[in-house]
Design an enzyme around this catalytic site. Structure first.
Site, PDB file in Angstrom:
ATOM      1  N   HIS A   1       0.970  -1.441   0.413  1.00 31.08           N
ATOM      2  CA  HIS A   1      -0.173   0.314   0.186  1.00 31.08           C
ATOM      3  C   HIS A   1       0.913   1.032  -0.086  1.00 31.08           C
ATOM      4  O   HIS A   1       2.368   1.318   0.527  1.00 31.08           O
ATOM      5  CB  HIS A   1      -1.085  -0.061   1.152  1.00 31.08           C
ATOM      6  N   HIS A   2       0.180   2.108  -0.804  1.00 28.96           N
ATOM      7  CA  HIS A   2       1.529   3.978  -0.768  1.00 28.96           C
ATOM      8  C   HIS A   2       1.737   4.334   0.267  1.00 28.96           C
ATOM      9  O   HIS A   2       2.909   5.001   0.328  1.00 28.96           O
ATOM     10  CB  HIS A   2       0.673   4.175  -2.292  1.00 28.96           C
ATOM     11  N   SER A   3       0.581   4.058   0.957  1.00 29.84           N
ATOM     12  CA  SER A   3       1.130   4.708   2.169  1.00 29.84           C
ATOM     13  C   SER A   3       2.048   4.362   3.156  1.00 29.84           C
ATOM     14  O   SER A   3       2.487   4.785   4.384  1.00 29.84           O
ATOM     15  CB  SER A   3      -0.622   4.386   3.301  1.00 29.84           C
TER      16      SER A   3
ATOM     17  N   GLY B   1       4.675   4.236   2.048  1.00 30.88           N
ATOM     18  CA  GLY B   1       6.024   5.403   2.040  1.00 30.88           C
ATOM     19  C   GLY B   1       5.928   5.575   0.433  1.00 30.88           C
ATOM     20  O   GLY B   1       5.349   4.943  -0.626  1.00 30.88           O
TER      21      GLY B   1
END
Length: 527
Positions: free
Chosen positions: A191-193, A195
């Site tokens: 998931h892009h959250s 980093g």
């Protein structure tokens, strides 16, 4: 209604029938993205939180919170082609010794629903590796008939598979299927959250070791030394410095004005590349081809520019070929379309820029060895650049490189990325994450595509004892129908396209346009 695939990933934790995964309960299971009315789940989550010993907590960055929003539920997909069949035991041991120890890869997102306007935070938890390793059952007939297509189809199917947000947000898919390029492959979905793209790919590279010396971290491409100031008298040097500041300030003001206009109303020209409303929820196809990094560097040296200048120029050439072929008039028999340059075509990309210096591989390796952050700054610290692409048909292929260099040089003399980063943080603090997400959504929907490039190891590396043949990374979940990414590794340049599966039924033709454009540019540069 938003499809559950990306709009609300926590709404379903059902595993696709095409994959087999061992399910066990983790020490901490907090579903922070439950739909309205799910109060029972929230109370159960709080009870489970009280039953475990919390580890370190850290608030999520504004950009990390943005990637939790409905229209920006983004994931990074890293496909690694391996030179040997997957040794599952070695892969498990490697994951346990590296990613599982990283703070982000061993944390879940938690929000205190009892508090008004509570901000989400990262909370450490116990990682059960069986929850993250996936062994898909691919159709034997499909893998026998066309293994490359079978792997491509499976990786593309990940864009519609939900991820269980009650666990750390990453998965490791094992594809023990020989293809034309590799003996097997693994896919890391994150998931892009967790980093920004640069940090996550750097972290992935920190999990590899040099094939020549397995005890050593891989060598990355050396950066060119900064250009020294011009010699001469002090007055001329001071004047040049002052003038560069004036140009920097002016370009920044112009770029910021255009960025704001793009977020509000300035929309790109309607072309075959522009996505329709809701494109972020639709299935994406990930396809890639191998280009020669030596050819790219040959053009770079011939035109005295940078690798990124060449990649921007080749992308403009490929998009132009595809555009004029798709929009060719019925009486055009050339198959390419009108060769007349159309200056009124506005086609721009959203380019995410990591404004923080990325930790070195040794620092990231130590970060996983000690299971502590060692004062290393982590998370999403990204700004945005609106990068225009030149759409025209030129008799001289090198004209695309000249235009690409011109565009890149202009953007280098601007603080657009820094401004957008700080203004985005300010918007979150003053207006809230929903308003900031709306502005960002306007910027993405009014631009055409996403573009990025990353430099990989300059030497052959091994991933948990498996030699890597190629690295192909991409992203999905954002409001673009086309994402172009270049990933270098050794002497190859992997081009990865993420396209809307419905909008680009001829996506492999677009891929061929990139290869042909580089060939023509290389040929012209040799003359």
């Amino acid at each position: 209604m938003d499809p559950p695939s990306t709009a609300d990933a926590a709404a379903s934790s059902t595993t696709s029938p095409s994959s087999l995964r061992k399910r066990t309960t983790t020490a901490l299971s907090v579903n922070t993205w439950s739909r309205p009315g799910g109060g029972g789940g929230r109370n159960r989550a709080r009870q489970e939180m009280e039953d475990v010993e919390r580890g370190e907590e850290e608030p999520m960055s504004p950009a990390g919170r943005l990637f939790r929003e409905t229209h920006f539920n983004c994931y990074i997909v890293a496909l690694l082609g391996l030179g040997a069949p997957v040794d599952v035991a070695a892969a498990r041991a490697g994951l346990e010794a590296t990613l599982v120890r990283h703070p982000r890869f061993s944390s879940v997102q938690v929000t205190d629903d009892a508090k008004k306007n509570a901000k989400p935070r990262w909370v450490r938890t116990t990682v059960n590796l069986d929850d993250h390793m996936v062994f898909p059952r691919l159709d034997p007939a499909a893998t026998s008939a066309d293994p490359d297509r079978a792997v491509e189809d499976y990786v593309s199917s990940l864009s519609t598979m939900p991820m269980d947000h009650s666990r750390p947000l990453w998965e490791f898919h094992v594809l023990d299927v020989p293809t034309s390029e590799a003996a097997a492959a693994v896919v890391l979905r994150m998931h892009h959250s967790l980093g920004d793209g640069v940090s996550l790919i750097s972290l992935l590279m920190a999990c590899t070791r040099s094939a020549a010396d397995p005890a050593r971290l891989p060598a990355l491409p050396s950066q060119p030394p900064p250009r020294s100031g011009t010699g001469g008298g002090g007055v001329l040097t001071l004047a040049a410095w002052v003038w560069s500041l004036v140009v920097l300030a002016w370009n920044t003001v112009v770029d910021v004005a255009r960025f704001v206009a793009t977020s509000l109303f300035l929309r790109d020209t309607r072309t075959p590349f522009l996505g329709a409303e809701g494109v972020e929820f639709r299935r994406k196809r990930f396809l890639n081809c191998t280009l020669s990094l030596d050819d790219v560097k040959f053009v770079k040296n011939a035109k005295k520019c940078t690798v990124n200048d060449v990649l921007i120029g080749v992308t403009s050439a490929a998009l132009s070929r595809y555009y004029f072929r798709k929009t060719a008039s019925s009486d055009d028999t050339s198959g390419v379309g009108s060769r007349k340059a159309q200056k009124n075509i506005r086609l721009r990309s959203a380019l995410l820029v990591n404004i923080r210096k990325t930790p070195g591989l040794h620092t990231l390796a130590e970060m996983m060895d000690s299971s502590k952050d060692n004062a290393v700054k982590w998370g999403n610290q990204i700004g945005y650049i609106v990068l225009p692409f030149h759409i025209a048909m030129h008799d001289d292929p090198l004209e695309y490189i000249r235009q690409g260099k011109k565009t890149a040089d202009r953007k280098k003399r601007s603080l657009e990325a820094v401004f957008t980063y700080w203004s985005g943080n300010l918007a979150v603090k003053l207006l809230g994450i929903k308003a900031a997400a709306a502005l960002c959504y306007g910027m993405f929907t009014n631009t055409t595509m996403s573009f990025s490039s990353l430099a990989g190891p300059a030497e052959k590396v091994e991933f948990y004892g498996h030699p890597i043949v190629y690295i192909a990374t991409s992203v999905y979940g954002h409001p673009h129908a086309l994402t172009v990414h270049f990933q270098s590794y050794m002497n190859i340049m992997k081009l990865v396209l993420a396209v809307d599966d419905e909008q680009f039924p001829d996506s492999h033709q677009l891929l061929d346009d990139f290869a042909e454009s580089l060939r023509l540019v290389r040929q012209a540069a040799s003359v």
